[in-house]
Design an enzyme around this catalytic site. Structure first.
Site, PDB file in Angstrom:
ATOM      1  N   GLY A 139      32.106  -0.382  18.357  1.00 49.87           N
ATOM      2  CA  GLY A 139      33.340  -1.142  17.591  1.00 49.87           C
ATOM      3  C   GLY A 139      33.464  -0.795  16.025  1.00 49.87           C
ATOM      4  N   SER A 140      32.817   0.597  15.835  1.00 45.62           N
ATOM      5  CA  SER A 140      32.460   0.875  14.492  1.00 45.62           C
ATOM      6  C   SER A 140      33.953   1.216  13.669  1.00 45.62           C
ATOM      7  CB  SER A 140      31.661   1.710  14.121  1.00 45.62           C
ATOM      8  OG  SER A 140      31.407   2.364  12.696  1.00 45.62           O
ATOM      9  N   ASN A 141      34.514   0.620  12.661  1.00 48.20           N
ATOM     10  CA  ASN A 141      35.613   0.989  11.676  1.00 48.20           C
ATOM     11  C   ASN A 141      35.036   2.542  11.417  1.00 48.20           C
ATOM     12  OD1 ASN A 141      37.541  -1.064  12.231  1.00 48.20           O
ATOM     13  ND2 ASN A 141      35.935  -2.289  11.261  1.00 48.20           N
ATOM     14  N   ALA A 162      33.031   4.500  12.108  1.00 49.29           N
ATOM     15  CA  ALA A 162      32.899   5.789  13.037  1.00 49.29           C
ATOM     16  C   ALA A 162      34.315   6.268  13.290  1.00 49.29           C
ATOM     17  CB  ALA A 162      32.180   5.320  14.466  1.00 49.29           C
TER      18      ALA A 162
END
Ligand SMILES: *Cc1c(COP(=O)(O)O)cnc(C)c1O
Length: 333
Positions: free
Chosen positions: A75-77, A79
Site C-alpha cells: 500500500g506504499s504511497n 512506491a
C-alpha cells in the site's frame, strides 16, 4: 547553503497552499489550526514523497540511471509516487513490495500497475530483506547492461531530505506573507525523512517553533535516532552546513500508532470523520488520520494550548484509503 545547486526535477506543484481550518479549530475548542496541503503536490495524486523525489530523481539522472528501484509495503504511497516520477523522466520503475495483497489490487497497488511498474513481491517485510532484494534487483539489471539507481524505502535519506528543507523554507515564507506566528507543526512520521527535513529547516532558520512527529510505526527512540541521523547527514553531505541535529532536539510521540503500522485505529478513523465533516478534508487511516488523532488528544489533554497556532502538515495518502474500505465503512476494525 547549497540547496539550489543540488540536481532536482520539479515534480511538485509548489508552493502548496497553507489553509485555514476554522471549523476544525472550533470543533477542537481552541487552537488555531492551519493545514499545509502537501497532499496536493500533484504527482500521480500527490503526497509528501513528491518533494523528496525531486532530489532523488535529480541525483539518479545526474548519474545516468535508466531504472530506479525502491521498496515499500503493497500500500506504499512512496512506491506509487516513485513509479510516477520515474515515468515522468522516462526511466523504468522497479518496486520491491511486501505485505498481504488482496486478489484484486486496490489503492496504491492498483496505481503501481497502471503506471506499468516492474513489481516484485517479497515475503519478509524487514528492512534487511528489502535492502537485499533491492541489491539483487540492481545486480541483475546491471548484468543486463542497465544503470539502476536505488532509492531507500520512504525516500528517506540525505538526498530526499533536501526536499523537506526546501518545504520548510516555502512554509516559512508563507507565514511571513500571511503574518502568522506558528507555535508548532504536527506531521505523521514513518520512515522519518519528512520530519527530519522540517526539523532541520526549523533549526537552520532559527524559526523557534516545534516540529512534533506523530509516529505511525516506530518507537519514539528509534524515530529520534533516525530523524537526527538523516537531518545531520543532509546538512553536512548535501547542504554544506556544519550542523548536527541532536536526538534531544527531536520531538516525537509514539502514543497513536495503535496495534501497528498500517492498522487503522478507532481514534484515527474518528479523526478522519471529523476532518471530513468540518472541513471537507480527506485524510487516510495509515498516516494523516493517526496524526490528527494525536493532535485532537494533545489538545484534549491540555498539552497543546487553546491559544496556540498549530500547523497540521497534510502529507497525503488518500489513494490508500480505498484499500481500507472495510474499516472505513465500519464493518471491521
Ligand atoms: C510516507 C508518508 C508519511 C511519512 O513520511 P516519512 O518521511 O516516511 O516519515 C506520512 N504521510 C503519508 C501519506 C506518507 O505517504
Amino acid at each position: 547553503m547549497l540547496l539550489s545547486s543540488l540536481p532536482r526535477v520539479p515534480f511538485a506543484f509548489t508552493p502548496t497552499p497553507l489553509e485555514r481550518a476554522p471549523r476544525l479549530s472550533a470543533a477542537l475548542g481552541g487552537p488555531r489550526i492551519l493545514i499545509k496541503r502537501d497532499d496536493q503536490t500533484g504527482l500521480a495524486l500527490g503526497g509528501n514523497k513528491a518533494r523528496k523525489l525531486e532530489f532523488w530523481l535529480g541525483e539518479a539522472i545526474s548519474q545516468g540511471a535508466d531504472a530506479v528501484i525502491t521498496t515499500g509495503g503493497v500500500g506504499s504511497n512512496h512506491a506509487r509516487m516513485t513509479a510516477a516520477a520515474a515515468r515522468r523522466v522516462g526511466i523504468t520503475p522497479v518496486l520491491i513490495l511486501s505485505g498481504q495483497r488482496s486478489p484484486l489490487p486496490q489503492g496504491n497497488l492498483l496505481l503501481d500497475g497502471l503506471l506499468g511498474a516492474d513489481i516484485r513481491y517479497i515475503e519478509d517485510d524487514s528492512d534487511e530483506a528489502a535492502a537485499q532484494a533491492m541489491a539483487a534487483a540492481a545486480a541483475a539489471l546491471r548484468e543486463a547492461g542497465h544503470r539502476p539507481y536505488i532509492i531507500p524505502g520512504g525516500g528517506s535519506g540525505a538526498t530526499g531530505d533536501a526536499g523537506y528543507v526546501a518545504a520548510f523554507l516555502e512554509f516559512l515564507q508563507q507565514t511571513i506573507d500571511q503574518q502568522l506566528r506558528v507555535d508548532r507543526i504536527l506531521v505523521a512520521t514513518g520512515s522519518c525523512g519528512t520530519q527530519a527535513g522540517l526539523a532541520l529547516g526549523a533549526k537552520l532558520t532559527h524559526a523557534g517553533l516545534q516540529v512534533l512527529g506523530i509516529s505511525v510505526s516506530r518507537p519514539a527512540d528509534a524515530v529520534r535516532q533516525r530523524v537526527a541521523a538523516i537531518a545531520t547527514d543532509c546538512a553536512r553531505s548535501r547542504l554544506g552546513v556544519d550542523l548536527a541535529l541532536t536526538e534531544a532536539e527531536v520531538d516525537v510521540t509514539d502514543d497513536y500508532i495503535g496495534p501497528g503500522y498500517g492498522v487503522p485505529t478507532e481514534a484515527g478513523l474518528a479523526a478522519m470523520r471529523l476532518a471530513a465533516a468540518t472541513e471537507g478534508l480527506i485524510l487516510d487511516p495509515v498516516y494523516t488520520g493517526k496524526c490528527l488523532a494525536g493532535l485532537i488528544d494533545l489538545v484534549r489533554r491540555g498539552e497543546i494550548g487553546k491559544s496556540e497556532t498549530v500547523v497540521f502538515w497534510h502529507t497525503g495518502g488518500a489513494p490508500g484509503i480505498f484499500a481500507h474500505a472495510e474499516a472505513l465503512a465500519g464493518q471491521t476494525t
